[in-house]
Design a protein around this motif. Structure first.
Motif, PDB file in Angstrom:
ATOM      1  N   GLY A   1       0.741  -1.380   0.225  1.00 19.45           N
ATOM      2  CA  GLY A   1       0.272   0.047  -0.069  1.00 19.45           C
ATOM      3  C   GLY A   1       0.743   1.137  -0.041  1.00 19.45           C
ATOM      4  N   LEU A   2       1.811   0.915   0.923  1.00 21.93           N
ATOM      5  CA  LEU A   2       2.986   2.693   0.935  1.00 21.93           C
ATOM      6  C   LEU A   2       3.309   2.685  -0.698  1.00 21.93           C
ATOM      7  CD1 LEU A   2       3.675   4.126   3.016  1.00 21.93           C
ATOM      8  CD2 LEU A   2       5.243   3.150   3.404  1.00 21.93           C
ATOM      9  N   GLY A   3       4.273   1.395  -1.190  1.00 22.81           N
ATOM     10  CA  GLY A   3       4.093   1.533  -1.927  1.00 22.81           C
ATOM     11  C   GLY A   3       3.939   2.625  -3.179  1.00 22.81           C
ATOM     12  N   ILE A   4       2.709   1.393  -3.503  1.00 24.64           N
ATOM     13  CA  ILE A   4       1.639   2.199  -4.419  1.00 24.64           C
ATOM     14  C   ILE A   4       1.349   4.342  -4.568  1.00 24.64           C
ATOM     15  CG2 ILE A   4      -0.331   1.573  -5.279  1.00 24.64           C
ATOM     16  CD1 ILE A   4      -0.992  -1.501  -4.785  1.00 24.64           C
ATOM     17  N   TRP A   5       1.447   4.076  -3.400  1.00 26.09           N
ATOM     18  CA  TRP A   5       0.482   4.953  -3.116  1.00 26.09           C
ATOM     19  C   TRP A   5       1.623   6.133  -3.115  1.00 26.09           C
ATOM     20  CZ3 TRP A   5       2.613   9.480   0.566  1.00 26.09           C
ATOM     21  CH2 TRP A   5       1.885  10.105   0.721  1.00 26.09           C
ATOM     22  N   THR A   6       2.470   6.179  -3.266  1.00 27.57           N
ATOM     23  CA  THR A   6       3.663   6.607  -2.937  1.00 27.57           C
ATOM     24  C   THR A   6       4.405   7.073  -4.749  1.00 27.57           C
ATOM     25  OG1 THR A   6       5.188   6.352  -0.987  1.00 27.57           O
ATOM     26  CG2 THR A   6       6.031   7.240  -2.413  1.00 27.57           C
ATOM     27  N   PHE A   7       4.192   5.710  -5.366  1.00 26.85           N
ATOM     28  CA  PHE A   7       4.618   5.765  -6.787  1.00 26.85           C
ATOM     29  C   PHE A   7       3.321   6.802  -7.794  1.00 26.85           C
ATOM     30  CE2 PHE A   7       3.779   4.294 -11.294  1.00 26.85           C
ATOM     31  CZ  PHE A   7       5.091   4.538 -11.531  1.00 26.85           C
ATOM     32  N   ARG A   8       2.101   6.630  -6.996  1.00 33.37           N
ATOM     33  CA  ARG A   8       0.852   7.344  -7.577  1.00 33.37           C
ATOM     34  C   ARG A   8       1.141   8.831  -7.188  1.00 33.37           C
ATOM     35  NH1 ARG A   8      -3.706   3.042  -6.990  1.00 33.37           N
ATOM     36  NH2 ARG A   8      -3.171   1.442  -8.480  1.00 33.37           N
ATOM     37  N   ARG A   9       2.037   9.027  -5.879  1.00 33.59           N
ATOM     38  CA  ARG A   9       1.931  10.362  -5.314  1.00 33.59           C
ATOM     39  C   ARG A   9       2.784  10.723  -6.436  1.00 33.59           C
ATOM     40  NH1 ARG A   9      -1.408  14.271  -2.854  1.00 33.59           N
ATOM     41  NH2 ARG A   9       0.615  15.170  -1.956  1.00 33.59           N
ATOM     42  N   GLY A  10       4.151  10.371  -6.561  1.00 33.81           N
ATOM     43  CA  GLY A  10       5.460  10.539  -7.352  1.00 33.81           C
ATOM     44  C   GLY A  10       4.577  10.706  -8.851  1.00 33.81           C
ATOM     45  N   LEU A  11       4.255  10.450  -9.514  1.00 38.57           N
ATOM     46  CA  LEU A  11       3.379  10.213 -10.763  1.00 38.57           C
ATOM     47  C   LEU A  11       2.893  11.319 -11.149  1.00 38.57           C
ATOM     48  CD1 LEU A  11       3.800   8.275 -13.156  1.00 38.57           C
ATOM     49  CD2 LEU A  11       1.619   7.806 -12.991  1.00 38.57           C
ATOM     50  N   ARG A  12       3.008  12.478 -10.301  1.00 41.67           N
ATOM     51  CA  ARG A  12       2.220  13.849 -10.587  1.00 41.67           C
ATOM     52  C   ARG A  12       3.304  14.664 -10.396  1.00 41.67           C
ATOM     53  NH1 ARG A  12      -2.447  14.151  -5.439  1.00 41.67           N
ATOM     54  NH2 ARG A  12      -3.268  12.078  -6.138  1.00 41.67           N
ATOM     55  N   ARG A  13       4.017  14.231 -10.326  1.00 41.43           N
ATOM     56  CA  ARG A  13       5.865  15.291 -10.390  1.00 41.43           C
ATOM     57  C   ARG A  13       6.633  14.481 -11.545  1.00 41.43           C
ATOM     58  NH1 ARG A  13       7.114  17.241  -4.837  1.00 41.43           N
ATOM     59  NH2 ARG A  13       9.489  17.133  -5.710  1.00 41.43           N
ATOM     60  N   TYR A  14       6.088  13.603 -11.930  1.00 41.45           N
ATOM     61  CA  TYR A  14       6.975  13.251 -13.154  1.00 41.45           C
ATOM     62  C   TYR A  14       7.146  13.839 -14.313  1.00 41.45           C
ATOM     63  CZ  TYR A  14       8.908   9.979 -16.496  1.00 41.45           C
ATOM     64  OH  TYR A  14       9.476   9.603 -17.861  1.00 41.45           O
ATOM     65  N   GLU A  15       8.074  14.167 -14.909  1.00 38.25           N
ATOM     66  CA  GLU A  15       8.280  15.176 -15.945  1.00 38.25           C
ATOM     67  C   GLU A  15       8.826  14.129 -16.965  1.00 38.25           C
ATOM     68  OE1 GLU A  15      11.319  17.834 -14.835  1.00 38.25           O
ATOM     69  OE2 GLU A  15      10.842  19.068 -13.586  1.00 38.25           O
ATOM     70  N   SER A  16       7.839  14.620 -18.435  1.00 34.78           N
ATOM     71  CA  SER A  16       8.163  13.816 -19.493  1.00 34.78           C
ATOM     72  C   SER A  16       9.612  13.419 -19.915  1.00 34.78           C
ATOM     73  CB  SER A  16       7.404  14.070 -20.757  1.00 34.78           C
ATOM     74  OG  SER A  16       7.808  13.416 -21.874  1.00 34.78           O
ATOM     75  N   GLY A  17      10.249  12.768 -20.592  1.00 35.82           N
ATOM     76  CA  GLY A  17      11.857  12.781 -21.348  1.00 35.82           C
ATOM     77  C   GLY A  17      11.290  12.931 -22.936  1.00 35.82           C
ATOM     78  N   ASN A  18      10.162  13.054 -23.350  1.00 34.95           N
ATOM     79  CA  ASN A  18       9.924  13.394 -24.378  1.00 34.95           C
ATOM     80  C   ASN A  18      10.852  12.404 -25.772  1.00 34.95           C
ATOM     81  OD1 ASN A  18       8.370  15.899 -23.904  1.00 34.95           O
ATOM     82  ND2 ASN A  18      10.371  16.874 -23.764  1.00 34.95           N
ATOM     83  N   LEU A  19      10.259  10.758 -25.487  1.00 35.13           N
ATOM     84  CA  LEU A  19      11.294  10.162 -25.896  1.00 35.13           C
ATOM     85  C   LEU A  19      10.236   9.682 -26.866  1.00 35.13           C
ATOM     86  CD1 LEU A  19      13.410   8.669 -23.293  1.00 35.13           C
ATOM     87  CD2 LEU A  19      14.129  10.453 -24.801  1.00 35.13           C
ATOM     88  N   MET A  20      10.863   9.337 -28.144  1.00 35.61           N
ATOM     89  CA  MET A  20       9.597   8.804 -29.362  1.00 35.61           C
ATOM     90  C   MET A  20      10.609   6.959 -28.609  1.00 35.61           C
ATOM     91  SD  MET A  20       7.398  10.872 -30.696  1.00 35.61           S
ATOM     92  CE  MET A  20       6.981   9.074 -31.767  1.00 35.61           C
ATOM     93  N   MET A  21       8.997   6.060 -28.206  1.00 42.66           N
ATOM     94  CA  MET A  21       9.861   4.346 -27.892  1.00 42.66           C
ATOM     95  C   MET A  21       8.792   3.531 -28.787  1.00 42.66           C
ATOM     96  SD  MET A  21      11.071   4.187 -23.977  1.00 42.66           S
ATOM     97  CE  MET A  21       9.350   4.834 -23.712  1.00 42.66           C
ATOM     98  N   MET A  22       9.585   2.721 -29.487  1.00 36.23           N
ATOM     99  CA  MET A  22       9.019   1.767 -30.349  1.00 36.23           C
ATOM    100  C   MET A  22       8.786   0.077 -30.070  1.00 36.23           C
ATOM    101  SD  MET A  22       8.953   1.004 -34.006  1.00 36.23           S
ATOM    102  CE  MET A  22       7.903   2.621 -34.561  1.00 36.23           C
ATOM    103  N   ARG A  23       7.626  -0.601 -29.759  1.00 40.14           N
ATOM    104  CA  ARG A  23       7.870  -1.760 -29.075  1.00 40.14           C
ATOM    105  C   ARG A  23       6.819  -2.345 -30.130  1.00 40.14           C
ATOM    106  NH1 ARG A  23       7.464  -2.745 -22.609  1.00 40.14           N
ATOM    107  NH2 ARG A  23       9.004  -1.309 -21.969  1.00 40.14           N
ATOM    108  N   SER A  24       7.949  -3.888 -29.919  1.00 40.82           N
ATOM    109  CA  SER A  24       6.794  -4.737 -31.118  1.00 40.82           C
ATOM    110  C   SER A  24       6.293  -5.781 -30.260  1.00 40.82           C
ATOM    111  CB  SER A  24       8.195  -5.218 -32.008  1.00 40.82           C
ATOM    112  OG  SER A  24       8.873  -6.443 -31.023  1.00 40.82           O
TER     113      SER A  24
END
Length: 250
Positions: free
Chosen positions: A227-250
């Motif tokens: 619970g603490l791990g998921i909560w911290t990740f979701r809180r942190g995701l609000r602060r996430y700054e995009s790397g503006n990366l174009m990634m392709m997956r097969s």
């Protein structure tokens, strides 16, 4: 996960060598403990059989958490380099998708080692096998939640790979020893801030002498750290700054 396994099977010699290498590595540590107990039969109430169960539990839980959820160890790198963009663009749970996007094949050796050494050396009853299985799954959730929490701190601290690696290594180190050999503050630490005891010592105690209270405490620890791990990740995701990366997956 299915795609990752299929990809790994394309290079079967490499897969077998990695799994076998980790299996042998763990077996050498059990051999070391065997030599130790030939000279000192009991260590604070622990026997060789108990230590074998400890290594089986620690290996299995690590294989489940880090082997199958391989990207949990790469969370700091993915966050710092802005590589979460791909996952944010898809209608999937971001954290779960990140975790299962890589399988660490070498740690499948850990996953294999645990049950094999338990059955070969300890020769448990069917009841003990069931307790071991349940306890190691809960221990894996404790470990997974702790590593998610540790990796998610990168959202707030910036580049923290060195720190997370050191804490991860400390956790592994303490998890391979019985918590009973430590006293005072260190033992408290192993049941709280650095939950190494829940990953190895508690499963051993449950296999040796099962109690619903002990299993409940382990389940509560798993729920708390996840619970603490998921909560911290979701809180942190609000602060996430995009790397503006174009990634392709097969």
């Amino acid at each position: 996960m299915k795609a990752n396994l299929a990809s790994a099977l394309e290079y079967r010699a490499s897969l077998v060598s990695q799994v076998l290498g980790m299996f042998i590595n763990n077996a050498l540590w059990v051999f070391f403990w065997t030599l130790y107990f030939t000279r000192f039969p009991v260590l604070r109430g622990w026997t060789l059989e108990d230590v074998v169960v400890l290594w089986a539990a620690a290996s299995t839980s690590y294989g489940l958490a880090v082997g199958l959820m391989g990207n949990v160890r790469r969370l700091p790198q993915l966050i710092v380099q802005g590589q979460l963009d791909y996952f944010l663009a898809l209608p999937k749970d971001v954290l779960l998708h990140v975790l299962v996007s890589q399988i660490r094949m070498i740690h499948l050796g850990d996953l294999l080692f645990g049950p094999v050494v338990l059955l070969a050396v300890v020769r448990p009853t069917w009841g003990q096998v069931a307790v071991f299985a349940a306890a190691t799954v809960l221990a894996a959730l404790v470990l997974l939640g702790f590593l998610i929490l540790l990796g998610s701190l990168t959202f707030f601290l910036g580049s923290a790979e060195a720190v997370t690696d050191q804490v991860h290594n400390a956790l592994l180190h303490f998890a391979t020893y019985p918590a009973t050999i430590f006293d005072g503050g260190v033992r408290v630490l192993l049941y709280t801030v650095l939950p190494a005891a829940f990953i190895s010592t508690v499963p051993v105690e449950l296999v040796r002498s099962f109690s619903w209270t002990g299993m409940l405490w382990l389940a509560c620890a798993a729920a708390a750290f996840m619970g603490l791990g998921i909560w911290t990740f979701r809180r942190g995701l609000r602060r996430y700054e995009s790397g503006n990366l174009m990634m392709m997956r097969s």
